[in-house]
Structure formats: C-alpha cells, structure tokens
Design a protein around this motif. Structure first.
Motif, PDB file in Angstrom:
ATOM      1  N   SER A  94       0.834  -1.207   0.000  1.00 26.31           N
ATOM      2  CA  SER A  94       0.000   0.000   0.000  1.00 26.31           C
ATOM      3  C   SER A  94       0.869   1.258   0.000  1.00 26.31           C
ATOM      4  CB  SER A  94      -0.931   0.000   1.209  1.00 26.31           C
ATOM      5  OG  SER A  94      -1.760  -1.152   1.186  1.00 26.31           O
ATOM      6  N   GLU A 106      -4.961   2.677   2.370  1.00 23.11           N
ATOM      7  CA  GLU A 106      -4.543   2.861   3.764  1.00 23.11           C
ATOM      8  C   GLU A 106      -3.234   2.108   4.050  1.00 23.11           C
ATOM      9  OE1 GLU A 106      -6.347   2.215   8.238  1.00 23.11           O
ATOM     10  OE2 GLU A 106      -7.601   1.748   6.509  1.00 23.11           O
ATOM     11  N   THR A 114      -5.201  -3.981   4.492  1.00 24.55           N
ATOM     12  CA  THR A 114      -5.789  -3.882   3.148  1.00 24.55           C
ATOM     13  C   THR A 114      -6.735  -5.051   2.877  1.00 24.55           C
ATOM     14  OG1 THR A 114      -3.724  -2.867   2.451  1.00 24.55           O
ATOM     15  CG2 THR A 114      -5.224  -3.579   0.701  1.00 24.55           C
ATOM     16  N   ASP A 133      -2.680  -2.291  -5.800  1.00 27.58           N
ATOM     17  CA  ASP A 133      -2.448  -2.729  -4.421  1.00 27.58           C
ATOM     18  C   ASP A 133      -3.452  -3.848  -4.112  1.00 27.58           C
ATOM     19  OD1 ASP A 133      -1.623  -2.809  -1.742  1.00 27.58           O
ATOM     20  OD2 ASP A 133      -3.071  -1.274  -1.140  1.00 27.58           O
TER      21      ASP A 133
HETATM   22 MG   LIG Z   1      -1.795  -2.892   2.419  1.00 24.67          MG
END
Ligand SMILES: [Mg+2]
Ligand SMILES: Nc1nc2c(ncn2[C@@H]2O[C@H](COP(=O)(O)OP(=O)(O)O)[C@@H](O)[C@H]2O)c(=O)[nH]1
Length: 329
Positions: A94, A106, A114, A133
């Motif tokens: 991330s 985040e 995540t 991500d």
């Molecule tokens: Mg993450």
C-alpha cells in the motif's frame, strides 16, 4: 386437505400466504414442510409443497445471478500495462501505491489493513502504468478472483520485506501461487509439481532497502536464496532505487515507445505510442491511423533502430524504443 396437521403448519402457511419476497416464501414453505407429520395421508401434500419449493428456489438463484455483484478484482487495464503487487502483510504494498500513484490506499503497521484491491496510475518517464495494491497473501484464503487477476495481468510484482523474513516470504508467496497452478515465468522448468502450471511474468521487489546501509543485509538475503530470482532492492518509503524499479517494470512489460511526427515538425515526446516490442513499421502505421497500414509506402526513422538520422526504411523495418517515425503515405 388432511385434518391432522399441527397448528404450526397453519401458522407457517398463513405467513407463507402473506409473504411478499421469494426468500420469505421459501422460508415459510420449508417451515410448512418440516411441520407436516410424515405418513401416507400427507404424501400428496408434501410432494406438492416440495414442487413449489423447488420452483421458488430456482427463481431465487436465477434472480441472484442477475443481480450478481462485479468482483472488485475486475479492474480494467489502463495505460501501458497492468501490474499487480502481491505479498505478505506489511511488506509495503500500500505504501508503494500511495507514494507512486494517484490512489491512496490505507497504510499501517497493523497487519491485514488492506482488504480490497486498489489500482492507481504510476508514471514511468513519459508513460503511465497501472499499479494495483492488493490484500496480503495469507494461509487461510485467497479470493479466486484475486488469483484470476494475477493470471491475466501484464506483470506480477512480488513484494517482500527485507526487515522481516524475506526468504520465507518469497517462498510462501511462490508456494501459494504454485498451489493455485501459477508460477513465475523465470522459474519455468524448475518448479517441481505435477500437472499444468500457468507461467506469469514476475519481478521480485525487495522492499525496505531504505538506503545503502542495507547492502549487507541484502547480500545475506541473496546468499540464502536457492534459486535465481529477478530481484530489485528498493524502498517504497524513502524512494531509494525506485528509478531502477520503474526501469525494470518497463523492460518487463515488453513494450516500446514510438513517436510519430509530421514532415518538418518536431515529434511530441509527451505523447508516445506504446506498442509491443518487435513491432514492424507497417503495423505501427496501422496504429497511427487504420488506413496507414495498407497505404504506407515508406518512412523516415530517427533513433536507435536507424543507421543514421532520417534513414528511409521499408514496411518490415523493426522499431525500437524511442524511435521517431515520419510516415509517408
Ligand atoms: Mg496494504
Ligand atoms: N522502513 C520502511 N518501512 C516501510 C517501507 N514501506 C512500508 N513500510 C512500513 O511498513 C508498514 C506496512 O506498510 P503497508 O504499505 O501498509 O504494507 P502492506 O500490508 O504490504 O500494504 C507500514 O508501517 C509502513 O510505513 C519501506 O520502504 N521502508
């Protein structure tokens, strides 16, 4: 109607009649069925209810099918290539997407922050690639749609944490991929498993290589590896060596940039055509304009594929990265 039915049956029946949704109807029908005593006298009634129930169940599954939600892993490709970042929790996936793209997933030292994939666009010189991500690979569960995304992207970036257990992380991620019949292209012929494997292009990003100070750490890590891996040490947080990472990604995508220019004009270097490596002039012309592929007579070329600036070349000339082409139709 048999007279020996219990009160519960009639209660359920009443609710069934006033039910407005198919789900409720199914529920009360099931209740009715479960309250009917099983004997010869109720055979007909039970068969009848079962028939109704099966009809209603088909109706609910087909209407659910129609309303089916699109998976968040169905991400349409944008830019010059689609790159998915995978790895264990806290590797820094991330962080990289937040630092290098317009997206803002985040970031946290708390594991398993995540939960959904997030795509963003990252600039590599004058082109944009899509960086995605993703949630961490874990022992318990990997969404089948996540695996499908890995199967279809242009490049898989395996991210491991140099500060944690990079060797174990790499082995874990590769193990999970192979469990799901996926393996990196660079290990073709080296993976010991029975049956079919889908080979995908991969790079390994050794993250948290924050500065030169981590060199020794990195060397030890390399010595512990049994296989050769295409490793790129870098830092999502400090930005250390990210230019090398971008270069490696670009090269792995198998695309080149070609600029088209009009006679007597300068090419617009901010707007390259991104085309597959090895493309021939005629095919490139078709991408500039659909009529050009057939009508192209010749072209003048500047760049690495030209023997001298402005060389006249024929339709089957193979283009190279950053060539400038003046098409003559
Ligand atoms: Mg993450
Ligand atoms: N030192 C260092 N820490 C990093 C780096 N990248 C991420 N982190 C930290 O590692 C933790 C996990 O990062 P995150 O991006 O949420 O990891 P993810 O679970 O892979 O998405 C956070 O505390 C980050 O600040 C890096 O390159 N160097």
């Amino acid at each position: 109607m048999p007279t020996n039915l219990p009160a519960d049956y009639f209660n359920a029946e009443e609710r069934f009649r006033s039910a407005t949704t198919t789900e409720d109807k199914v529920k009360y029908l099931e209740e009715m069925l479960s309250t009917i005593p099983k004997h010869k006298g109720t055979d007909h009634l039970r068969a009848d209810l079962r028939k109704k129930l099966s009809k209603l169940r088909t109706a609910t599954t087909s209407s659910k099918g129609a309303k089916k939600q699109v998976s968040p892993y169905h991400i349409s490709k944008e830019g010059a290539g689609q790159v998915v970042i995978i790895g264990c929790t806290n590797a820094g996936k991330s962080t990289l997407v937040a630092a290098q793209t317009n997206a803002s997933p985040e970031i946290s030292e708390v594991p398993f922050t995540t939960w959904t994939p997030t795509p963003g666009m990252m600039a590599i010189e004058n082109i944009q690639v899509q960086l995605i991500d993703t949630p961490p690979f874990s022992e318990e569960y990997i969404d089948p749609e996540f695996l499908n995304l890995i199967r279809r992207v242009d490049l898989v970036l395996i991210m491991i944490d140099l500060h944690a257990n990079p060797v174990q992380e790499l082995e874990f991620v590769l193990g999970k991929l192979v469990e799901n019949r996926i393996a990196p292209q660079y290990l073709q012929g080296k993976v010991k498993t029975e049956g079919f494997l889908l080979y995908v292009p991969c790079l390994v990003l050794v993250n948290k290589y924050d500065s030169e100070e981590f060199e020794e750490h990195y060397e030890i890590f390399q010595q512990l590896l049994e296989e050769e891996h295409p490793l790129v040490p870098a830092s999502a947080q400090t930005g250390y060596n990210l230019e090398a990472l971008k270069k490696a990604i670009f090269e792995k995508l198998g695309v080149i940039r070609v600029y088209s220019k009009a006679p007597g004009k300068e090419p617009d270097k901010t707007a390259p055509f991104v085309v597959e490596e090895g493309i021939r002039l005629a095919e490139f012309a078709g991408k500039v304009h659909k009529d050009f592929q057939e009508n192209l007579k010749s072209a003048k070329i500047w760049g690495t594929s030209a023997e001298f600036p402005g060389q006249m070349v024929s339709r089957d000339h193979v283009l190279e990265d950053e060539d400038v082409v003046e098409l003559q139709v």
